[in-house]
Design an enzyme around this catalytic site. Structure first.
Site, short mmCIF file in Angstrom:
data_model
loop_
_atom_site.label_atom_id
_atom_site.label_comp_id
_atom_site.label_asym_id
_atom_site.label_seq_id
_atom_site.Cartn_x
_atom_site.Cartn_y
_atom_site.Cartn_z
N LYS A 66 -21.92 -30.72 -24.83
CA LYS A 66 -21.65 -29.30 -24.59
C LYS A 66 -22.93 -28.55 -24.94
CE LYS A 66 -19.05 -25.37 -26.50
NZ LYS A 66 -17.97 -24.95 -27.43
N ASP A 100 -24.67 -25.09 -25.27
CA ASP A 100 -24.40 -23.66 -25.39
C ASP A 100 -25.63 -22.85 -24.96
OD1 ASP A 100 -22.97 -21.38 -26.02
OD2 ASP A 100 -22.38 -22.08 -28.02
N ASP A 131 -15.75 -16.55 -25.49
CA ASP A 131 -15.09 -17.53 -26.36
C ASP A 131 -13.63 -17.16 -26.64
OD1 ASP A 131 -17.54 -18.70 -26.58
OD2 ASP A 131 -17.81 -18.28 -28.71
C1 LIG Z 1 -10.96 -12.54 -28.48
O1 LIG Z 1 -10.65 -11.56 -29.42
C2 LIG Z 1 -11.76 -11.11 -30.18
C3 LIG Z 1 -11.24 -10.15 -31.23
O2 LIG Z 1 -10.51 -9.10 -30.64
C4 LIG Z 1 -12.79 -10.49 -29.25
O3 LIG Z 1 -13.93 -10.12 -29.99
C5 LIG Z 1 -13.19 -11.50 -28.18
O4 LIG Z 1 -14.05 -10.89 -27.26
C6 LIG Z 1 -11.94 -11.99 -27.48
N1 LIG Z 1 -12.30 -13.00 -26.50
C7 LIG Z 1 -11.64 -13.10 -25.36
C8 LIG Z 1 -12.05 -14.18 -24.44
O5 LIG Z 1 -10.73 -12.35 -25.07
#
Ligand SMILES: *[C@@H]1O[C@H](CO)[C@@H](O)[C@H](O)[C@H]1NC(C)=O
Ligand SMILES: *[C@@H]1O[C@H](CO)[C@@H](O)[C@H](O)[C@H]1NC(C)=O
Ligand SMILES: *[C@@H]1O[C@H](CO)[C@@H](O)[C@H](O)[C@H]1NC(C)=O
Length: 412
Positions: free
Chosen positions: A157, A159, A220
């Site tokens: 993987k 990154d 992520d």
């Molecule tokens: C997941 O949640 C976090 C905290 O709210 C945020 O910073 C992040 O961008 C979110 N990622 C996705 C893929 O929604």
């Protein structure tokens, strides 16, 4: 709204045209276990001996994967994410693992994992540092590709933190060529779209299918249902652009499964498993296999869900209908094909919060289902409840933030 018919035809026509990375690997979406979501960058083994990123943790999880039936179900790769390295390269400029946490070295660990019948994966970063700040491969591509091959790694993987946007894609392509030149078949997971798409840059997916076995498209995942639905929003909004690039050897990757961790309920976990299966997503668990509760283990091991995910056509399902406000219907054509008609996996995914199971319905003809002899139906998470066809519609009750996941095979 598109009909499934046009969806199937365009998908197949385009997939046959796609030229893909020819390393013979990942002919179905990779399945395995990865450290990141659950164990992140825990490096303090004195304080957290059972959780720190170490050869002990990997060996323990590898054993669990075999003993608890995950390998038998198809989960094959065990992948160490960031934070395995020493802060410094060795005197010959080679990467080296943290000597305290990986005293036996990576090759020995890879060979141990392989002796159990699993495959070994590892993380690096195409920039000058990994996201957690360890040495990246930038400036050391040749020696690092050779090091991974020497260690008998099966999956990488790569990154994209700490990169120069100008050379981001070229670096990935070059590293892929160098991996190829080592002669060792290694699954190559790229992350460059995740560093382009959030900036509004549309990645070149045709290039991705030529150079990578899978790629992280987007942000992520973190341990929340909100993150799952956010990812689904992005994938459905972009499905007409990206779904056609999914197929044997090359996959869109919406990130790890959260199933069994702290945030998702049992119903939300079923929903993630259903939709990841429909999207032909890599199924990468990231959970403590020593303590996972049996109901979550059952979800991860569900043979029908896995079979849909691993269907050899490799078609990425799409959002095809909205049954009720915030209840979406996703569908994926699968084998077997009976008298010219595909079988179909259908996932109702609710993002409602109004407290009770809502009736949701989709006209069968919208899904291209018009076999006069009818269908053999499997209700994947609720085998008792298969009587779902009524008046030319599929009618189900979907729990709030839950799923109804069906498989329909045309009767002959
Ligand atoms: C997941 O949640 C976090 C905290 O709210 C945020 O910073 C992040 O961008 C979110 N990622 C996705 C893929 O929604
Ligand atoms: C390297 O690439 C060639 C050409 O695409 C391919 O035939 C071969 O299988 C690849 N080898 C490895 C080890 O990936
Ligand atoms: C995308 O990559 C392909 C090579 O696979 C290339 O032919 C094409 O020109 C690229 N498209 C863009 C917009 O750069």
């Amino acid at each position: 709204m598109l009909t499934l018919f046009s969806f199937v035809i365009t998908t197949i026509v385009v997939v046959t045209k796609v030229e893909s990375l020819d390393n013979g690997l990942a002919l179905t979406p990779p399945m395995g276990w990865m450290t990141w979501q659950r164990f992140r960058c825990i490096t303090d083994c004195e304080q957290y001996p059972l959780e720190c990123i170490s050869e002990k943790l990997i060996k323990t999880m590898a054993k669990r994967m075999v003993v608890d039936g995950y390998l038998k179900a198809g989960y094959e790769y065990i992948i160490v994410d960031d934070c395995w390295m020493s802060n410094k390269r060795d005197s010959e400029n080679r990467l080296q693992p943290d000597p305290i946490r990986f005293p036996s070295g990576i090759k020995s660990l890879a060979n141990y994992v392989q002796s159990l019948g699993l495959k070994f994966g590892i993380y690096e970063d195409s920039g000058y540092k990994t996201c957690a700040g360890y040495p990246g491969i930038y400036g050391h591509l040749e020696i690092d590709a050779q090091t991974f091959a020497d260690w008998e790694v099966d999956y990488i993987k790569l990154d994209g933190c700490y990169n120069d946007p100008e050379t981001l894609v070229d670096g990935y392509i070059r590293f892929g060529e160098l991996l190829n030149q080592t002669g060792r078949p290694i699954v190559y997971s790229c992350s460059w779209p995740a560093y382009e798409e959030p900036l509004g840059i549309k990645s070149n997916y045709s290039l991705l299918t030529e150079k990578c076995n899978l790629w992280r498209n987007w942000d992520d995942i973190e341990d929340s249902w909100y993150n799952v639905t956010n990812i689904l929003d992005w994938f459905s909004e972009n499905q007409d652009r990206i779904a056609k690039y999914s197929g044997p050897g090359h996959w869109n990757d919406p990130d790890m499964l959260l199933v069994g961790n702290f945030a998702l309920s049992e119903d939300q976990s079923k929903a993630q498993m259903a939709i990841w299966s429909i999207m032909a997503a890599p199924l990468l668990m990231s959970v403590d296999l020593r303590t996972i509760k049996p109901e979550f283990r059952q979800i991860l091991l569900n043979p029908d869900a896995i079979a849909i995910n691993q269907d050899k056509l490799g078609i990425m399902g799409k959002l095809v209908y909205t049954a009720l406000k915030r209840i979406d219907v996703w569908a994926k054509p699968i084998m077997p094909i009976v008298n010219g008609e595909f079988s179909l996996a259908i996932g109702f995914i609710s993002n409602r919060i109004d407290g009770y199971p809502r009736i949701a319905s989709v006209p069968m003809k919208t899904l291209g289902l018009n076999n006069p002899k009818g269908y053999h139906i499997t209700n994947i998470f609720d085998p008792e409840y298969v009587d779902v066809i009524s008046g030319g519609n599929i009618v189900v009750r979907v729990k709030p933030s839950g799923t109804v996941f069906l498989k329909l095979i045309p009767k002959d």
